[in-house]
Motif scaffolding. Structure first.
Motif, PDB file in Angstrom:
ATOM      1  N   ARG A  29     108.463 -26.539  31.984  1.00 42.06           N
ATOM      2  CA  ARG A  29     109.160 -26.340  30.989  1.00 42.06           C
ATOM      3  C   ARG A  29     110.591 -25.443  32.269  1.00 42.06           C
ATOM      4  O   ARG A  29     111.524 -26.638  31.747  1.00 42.06           O
ATOM      5  N   ASP A  30     110.668 -25.390  32.944  1.00 40.85           N
ATOM      6  CA  ASP A  30     111.623 -24.378  34.104  1.00 40.85           C
ATOM      7  C   ASP A  30     111.407 -25.493  35.052  1.00 40.85           C
ATOM      8  O   ASP A  30     113.270 -25.290  35.726  1.00 40.85           O
ATOM      9  N   MET A 114     107.784 -25.974  23.660  1.00 39.86           N
ATOM     10  CA  MET A 114     108.794 -26.067  24.809  1.00 39.86           C
ATOM     11  C   MET A 114     107.440 -26.075  26.274  1.00 39.86           C
ATOM     12  O   MET A 114     107.760 -26.012  27.722  1.00 39.86           O
ATOM     13  N   ASN A 115     106.907 -24.771  25.866  1.00 38.97           N
ATOM     14  CA  ASN A 115     105.206 -24.554  26.642  1.00 38.97           C
ATOM     15  C   ASN A 115     104.440 -25.172  26.490  1.00 38.97           C
ATOM     16  O   ASN A 115     103.617 -24.798  27.926  1.00 38.97           O
ATOM     17  N   ASP A 127     103.898 -35.497  26.548  1.00 37.94           N
ATOM     18  CA  ASP A 127     104.602 -34.550  25.488  1.00 37.94           C
ATOM     19  C   ASP A 127     104.824 -34.560  24.267  1.00 37.94           C
ATOM     20  O   ASP A 127     105.626 -34.827  24.134  1.00 37.94           O
ATOM     21  N   GLY A 131     108.365 -31.426  23.300  1.00 39.21           N
ATOM     22  CA  GLY A 131     108.877 -29.987  24.310  1.00 39.21           C
ATOM     23  C   GLY A 131     109.893 -30.164  24.720  1.00 39.21           C
ATOM     24  O   GLY A 131     111.665 -29.275  25.012  1.00 39.21           O
ATOM     25  N   LYS A 132     110.892 -31.492  25.268  1.00 36.70           N
ATOM     26  CA  LYS A 132     111.491 -32.072  26.396  1.00 36.70           C
ATOM     27  C   LYS A 132     112.797 -32.096  25.872  1.00 36.70           C
ATOM     28  O   LYS A 132     113.694 -31.373  25.694  1.00 36.70           O
ATOM     29  N   ILE A 135     113.571 -28.803  24.713  1.00 46.57           N
ATOM     30  CA  ILE A 135     114.468 -27.472  26.161  1.00 46.57           C
ATOM     31  C   ILE A 135     115.837 -28.358  26.146  1.00 46.57           C
ATOM     32  O   ILE A 135     116.561 -27.800  26.014  1.00 46.57           O
TER      33      ILE A 135
END
Ligand code: ATP
Ligand code: MG
Length: 410
Positions: A29-30, A114-115, A127, A131-132, A135
């Motif tokens: 995520r980060d 996202m996690n 994914d 999640g992308k 984000i």
């Protein structure tokens, strides 16, 4: 080599032995957010006992839950076997986890989309929950049905809000509705776990968002033990913008606590399991705040500095400036004044005096007792406030006079 590159070594080693391994969770995520990475977590289908055999330095941190910590260059990497979690009895962390063969199942037990992204060593994403996209839209969305997921582990409601504060994301509508409707289940979560998330809100870039949301969703009412502190009566619209005005964790908490009645603050800190050290710092900031509220001159500053280190004094000033909306140049003057007096003040504590307790015991030929410290304290005040020179002979003379004076009074 940075953490992600070192993590790649871990992934490659596991893969070389015929197993799958992926970056997973917060680090992916980060990375997508181009934010600094906190810790690198890795997911694998290898069992923990196998992972332990593959590396020279491995700590079996949570072997029952499938997690071992691989140390590379003194940096920890948590390697966790793909798993799903059994039932959450009494809302505690599940006692037993079930290892599963598929990455998909591991991703589906995770809290937010996202996690729930995995990334292989070529940096390709796996994914399945999009999640992308979440984000990119800056949205926090539960994996699966939000109501069920929060019921499974109510701490996730706090986590959603802390991520909103840290990342400046919004909580997607259905997920938010579920938090509002399931808020009361937070009462089953241990305060220690809640504090970790609350702290992360306080340390985040936008604590005011998290604080507002904790009140809006009424989660605050359901933190075990806090009801008696009068927390729900806090005017959150007043306090949230004030907290935002400082970056300091302790000053933020002190401003928040200031909204409670004096006698309830310690109860709050204890109920939320603050450490003794943290409580001491917060008490000092409060003392400084109260002292400076009266007036700020040499006497107040000195008496503050002999009770605490300069950093707590300055935090007290910050708190005062924020609560009373003091102009920045006025605050800067106070700051300069405190720093100058601190530098001048050669003697700040009893142990800086040119005599010790032993000297007094010898002088008066009396057994040690509380009288020693109280006399030293008296001498310290004379040095700081009345210009008595910090010289052994003079201090002993003064000690005699003080003691004789007292005995005479009796
Ligand atoms: P941080 O940057 O604060 O470490 P993080 O997302 O890595 O954030 P962790 O608490 O380290 O958060 O957890 C790692 C991962 O484990 C999360 O990204 C998420 O996939 C999963 N996870 C953690 N706690 C929960 C939970 N209570 N329920 C479901 N999944 C969770
Ligand atoms: Mg993490």
């Amino acid at each position: 080599m940075n953490k992600m590159e070192l993590g790649k070594k871990v992934i490659q080693t596991i893969r070389r032995h015929g197993y799958q391994a992926y970056y997973i969770g917060g680090c992916v995520r980060d990375r997508l957010l181009q934010r600094e990475i906190n810790d690198v977590d890795i997911a694998t289908n290898a069992f923990p006992e196998m992972v332990m055999k593959l590396f020279a330095k491995v700590i079996p941190t949570g072997i029952k839950h499938g997690t071992v910590t691989v140390m590379i260059n003194h940096i920890p990497f948590e390697v966790t076997t793909f798993r799903k979690e059994g039932s959450y009895e009494d809302f505690r962390r599940p006692n037993e986890v079930q290892f599963v063969p598929e990455l998909y199942q591991d991703l589906s037990r995770r809290d937010f989309t996202m996690n729930a992204i995995a990334m292989n060593e070529q940096e390709e994403l796996i994914d399945p929950f999009h999640g992308k996209e979440a984000i990119q839209r800056k949205e926090i969305i539960s994996v699966g049905f939000a109501n069920e997921r929060f019921l499974e582990d109510p701490l996730r409601m706090m986590r959603a809000i802390r991520f909103a504060s840290q990342l400046d994301f919004t909580i997607e509508q259905e997920t938010w509705k579920a938090i509002v409707s399931q808020a009361s289940y937070l009462q089953y979560i241990a305060p220690e776990r809640i504090k970790i998330e609350f702290d992360k809100i306080m340390k985040s870039g936008a604590p005011e968002i998290g604080i507002q949301q904790l009140f809006q969703a009424d989660l605050i009412r359901w933190i075990r033990g806090l009801n008696e502190t009068g927390i729900t009566a806090i005017d959150v619209n007043q306090v949230a913008p004030l907290i935002k005005k400082t970056d300091d964790y302790f000053t933020r908490w002190s401003i928040f606590l200031h909204m409670l009645l004096d006698e309830k603050r310690l109860l709050f800190l204890k109920r939320l399991r603050f450490s003794k050290q943290e409580i001491t710092i917060m008490k000092k900031i409060d003392i400084a705040y109260l002292l400076f509220q009266e007036s700020i001159n040499e006497v107040e500053i000195k008496s503050c500095l002999i009770q605490m280190d300069v950093s707590c004094c300055l935090k007290g000033i910050d708190m005062l400036a924020i609560i009373k909306d003091i102009q920045p140049d006025k605050k800067r003057n106070w700051y300069n004044c405190i720093i100058a007096i601190n530098q001048e003040l050669m003697v700040k504590e009893v142990k800086d005096l040119a005599i010790s307790g032993q000297d007094l015991i010898q002088l008066f030929k009396k057994p040690p007792g509380p009288w020693v410290n109280s006399l030293l304290q008296e001498l310290l005040e004379q040095v700081v406030f009345q210009g008595l020179t910090n010289d052994k002979r003079l201090l002993l003379e003064q000690a005699k006079m003080s003691k004789e004076g007292k005995e005479h009074e009796k």
